[in-house]
Design a protein around this motif. Sequence first.
Motif, PDB file in Angstrom:
ATOM      1  N   PHE A  64     -13.726  12.939   3.476  1.00  0.00           N
ATOM      2  CA  PHE A  64     -12.743  11.925   3.082  1.00  0.00           C
ATOM      3  C   PHE A  64     -11.372  12.552   2.840  1.00  0.00           C
ATOM      4  O   PHE A  64     -10.346  12.000   3.262  1.00  0.00           O
ATOM      5  N   GLU A  65     -11.330  13.683   2.174  1.00  0.00           N
ATOM      6  CA  GLU A  65     -10.041  14.279   1.832  1.00  0.00           C
ATOM      7  C   GLU A  65      -9.307  14.818   3.063  1.00  0.00           C
ATOM      8  O   GLU A  65      -8.073  14.896   3.062  1.00  0.00           O
ATOM      9  N   SER A  66     -10.031  15.182   4.112  1.00  0.00           N
ATOM     10  CA  SER A  66      -9.389  15.720   5.308  1.00  0.00           C
ATOM     11  C   SER A  66      -9.043  14.647   6.328  1.00  0.00           C
ATOM     12  O   SER A  66      -8.141  14.830   7.149  1.00  0.00           O
ATOM     13  N   ARG A  67      -9.737  13.510   6.292  1.00  0.00           N
ATOM     14  CA  ARG A  67      -9.547  12.482   7.321  1.00  0.00           C
ATOM     15  C   ARG A  67      -8.861  11.217   6.821  1.00  0.00           C
ATOM     16  O   ARG A  67      -8.550  10.325   7.620  1.00  0.00           O
ATOM     17  N   PHE A  68      -8.654  11.102   5.519  1.00  0.00           N
ATOM     18  CA  PHE A  68      -8.069   9.884   4.959  1.00  0.00           C
ATOM     19  C   PHE A  68      -6.861  10.211   4.095  1.00  0.00           C
ATOM     20  O   PHE A  68      -6.762  11.302   3.532  1.00  0.00           O
ATOM     21  N   VAL A  69      -5.984   9.223   3.983  1.00  0.00           N
ATOM     22  CA  VAL A  69      -4.859   9.287   3.036  1.00  0.00           C
ATOM     23  C   VAL A  69      -5.048   8.144   2.041  1.00  0.00           C
ATOM     24  O   VAL A  69      -5.183   6.985   2.440  1.00  0.00           O
ATOM     25  N   PRO A  70      -5.076   8.448   0.736  1.00  0.00           N
ATOM     26  CA  PRO A  70      -5.203   7.359  -0.242  1.00  0.00           C
ATOM     27  C   PRO A  70      -3.890   6.597  -0.378  1.00  0.00           C
ATOM     28  O   PRO A  70      -2.808   7.190  -0.401  1.00  0.00           O
ATOM     29  N   HIS A  71      -4.006   5.285  -0.452  1.00  0.00           N
ATOM     30  CA  HIS A  71      -2.843   4.413  -0.655  1.00  0.00           C
ATOM     31  C   HIS A  71      -3.107   3.570  -1.897  1.00  0.00           C
ATOM     32  O   HIS A  71      -4.090   2.808  -1.937  1.00  0.00           O
ATOM     33  N   GLN A  72      -2.258   3.710  -2.900  1.00  0.00           N
ATOM     34  CA  GLN A  72      -2.444   2.879  -4.084  1.00  0.00           C
ATOM     35  C   GLN A  72      -2.030   1.454  -3.780  1.00  0.00           C
ATOM     36  O   GLN A  72      -1.006   1.197  -3.135  1.00  0.00           O
ATOM     37  N   VAL A  73      -2.841   0.511  -4.246  1.00  0.00           N
ATOM     38  CA  VAL A  73      -2.550  -0.907  -4.047  1.00  0.00           C
ATOM     39  C   VAL A  73      -1.640  -1.375  -5.183  1.00  0.00           C
ATOM     40  O   VAL A  73      -1.965  -1.205  -6.362  1.00  0.00           O
ATOM     41  N   LEU A  74      -0.502  -1.938  -4.803  1.00  0.00           N
ATOM     42  CA  LEU A  74       0.444  -2.478  -5.773  1.00  0.00           C
ATOM     43  C   LEU A  74       0.589  -3.978  -5.546  1.00  0.00           C
ATOM     44  O   LEU A  74       0.625  -4.439  -4.398  1.00  0.00           O
ATOM     45  N   ASN A  75       0.679  -4.731  -6.616  1.00  0.00           N
ATOM     46  CA  ASN A  75       0.871  -6.169  -6.515  1.00  0.00           C
ATOM     47  C   ASN A  75       2.277  -6.483  -6.008  1.00  0.00           C
ATOM     48  O   ASN A  75       3.131  -5.606  -5.913  1.00  0.00           O
ATOM     49  N   SER A  76       2.511  -7.748  -5.715  1.00  0.00           N
ATOM     50  CA  SER A  76       3.818  -8.153  -5.189  1.00  0.00           C
ATOM     51  C   SER A  76       4.955  -7.856  -6.158  1.00  0.00           C
ATOM     52  O   SER A  76       6.104  -7.684  -5.746  1.00  0.00           O
ATOM     53  N   ASP A  77       4.642  -7.773  -7.450  1.00  0.00           N
ATOM     54  CA  ASP A  77       5.672  -7.457  -8.443  1.00  0.00           C
ATOM     55  C   ASP A  77       5.780  -5.955  -8.710  1.00  0.00           C
ATOM     56  O   ASP A  77       6.516  -5.534  -9.592  1.00  0.00           O
ATOM     57  N   LEU A 106       0.859  -1.173   0.000  1.00  0.00           N
ATOM     58  CA  LEU A 106       0.000   0.000   0.000  1.00  0.00           C
ATOM     59  C   LEU A 106       0.903   1.232   0.000  1.00  0.00           C
ATOM     60  O   LEU A 106       1.630   1.481   0.960  1.00  0.00           O
ATOM     61  N   LYS A 107       0.879   1.988  -1.085  1.00  0.00           N
ATOM     62  CA  LYS A 107       1.772   3.134  -1.271  1.00  0.00           C
ATOM     63  C   LYS A 107       0.992   4.426  -1.086  1.00  0.00           C
ATOM     64  O   LYS A 107       0.091   4.742  -1.870  1.00  0.00           O
ATOM     65  N   ALA A 108       1.342   5.193  -0.043  1.00  0.00           N
ATOM     66  CA  ALA A 108       0.679   6.469   0.211  1.00  0.00           C
ATOM     67  C   ALA A 108       0.867   7.401  -0.979  1.00  0.00           C
ATOM     68  O   ALA A 108       1.953   7.506  -1.550  1.00  0.00           O
ATOM     69  N   THR A 109      -0.217   8.089  -1.345  1.00  0.00           N
ATOM     70  CA  THR A 109      -0.175   8.994  -2.492  1.00  0.00           C
ATOM     71  C   THR A 109      -1.076  10.184  -2.204  1.00  0.00           C
ATOM     72  O   THR A 109      -1.543  10.369  -1.083  1.00  0.00           O
ATOM     73  N   ASP A 110      -1.334  11.010  -3.210  1.00  0.00           N
ATOM     74  CA  ASP A 110      -2.228  12.150  -2.997  1.00  0.00           C
ATOM     75  C   ASP A 110      -3.476  11.975  -3.848  1.00  0.00           C
ATOM     76  O   ASP A 110      -3.524  11.153  -4.763  1.00  0.00           O
TER      77      ASP A 110
END
Length: 388
Positions: free
Chosen positions: A99-112, A41-45
């Motif tokens: 949502f934008e003030s209380r959450f941080v989006p995390h992009q889901v990346l596969n194991s590769d 899970l990679k934090a992003t904007d």
Amino acid sequence: MKNQLSLLSVALLLLLNACTTVPVAPPTPLTAIPPPAIATLKATDWSTLTGWVDDDILPAWDAFLRSCTALINRPLWQETCTQAVSMQQPDGATLRQFFESRFVPHQVLNSDGGSDGLITGYYEPLLKGSRKPSGRYRYPLYVTPDELLVVDLGEVYPELRNMRLRGRLQGRKVVPYYSRAEIENGLGKDTAALQGRELVWVEDAVELFFLQIQGSGRVELENGEIMRVGYAEQNGHPYKSIGRLLVERGELALEKASMQGIKAWGQKNPDKLNELLQQNPSYVFFRELPANLPGPLGALGVPLTAGRSLAIDPRAIPQGAPVFLATTWPNSDRQLQRLMVAQDTGGAIKGGVRADFFWGFGPEAGNQAGKMKQSGKMWVLMPNGYTP
């Protein structure tokens, strides 16, 4: 399965050791071999969420509030869910700000490291059935058998949370539980194992098979009563796709390997049907659910919301979390980008960027679910302060 049984034996040994005063040398810790990560899970904007600014968030709000009934007492979610349930009829702009003030989006990346994955669909089917067997209603749905042994490895080793092993005792030996073929062919010498465990009988073996894949559904009884059934347990065998098998055998073109295509093949090949179905050894047991539920119960324990609930792999994505999905409509290039909520799991849903889109109840939902096999990207929204 051999590895699963070895782990099951270790878990059972630990449980037995806890009940005796005789000193026993502990088994080699499983923590020495940690399970491989299946996702990152990679934090992003927010600007990276394709289609976020165009989505109507309101339809997802009720789904998120249902998640909060299960999450509100968990430290990570307590503050966020407490505020969410206190909001009175918020509009779309208010929710977007929430949502934008209380959450941080995390992009889901596969194991590769890849960001694309498979998005399929499921729905709540309607079957015809009876509480009593007859010539018409011959195919039983079973409740969980008493002898099915379920070991939650996470209770022994936290690193193995969300991992369960299933089997049965044969004398003093733990063996795999019966496969689909064994269950449907009478369990060999153990014919009494499921006697009296029938919940309801239905008229169509193929519809029952797909009900097990969907995990929940409704049964219309002879008197017109609607009975709601949901997933209770599974026999521990891995899911195997019969659509893929038909393609490999040259019996079905790849583009026809949908639920509708498999049903059509079965109607044309009734003599081959049972053998095909039994190639999937996974078997699901059911329970009766309250008829007045607003939707089928997902693995989170809350009713699912049509078009806004997702089944995910809980090893990769936290159950109950909002998930922004960017994919396309079934058999189409038309964009399908919306806020969803992770509220369910599935035997075939394994991996990071992998999800099952819940379409709801009825023929149109079944039509969309059966055709859906799209590529997609996913972002998990986690409360501020979350550390992957």
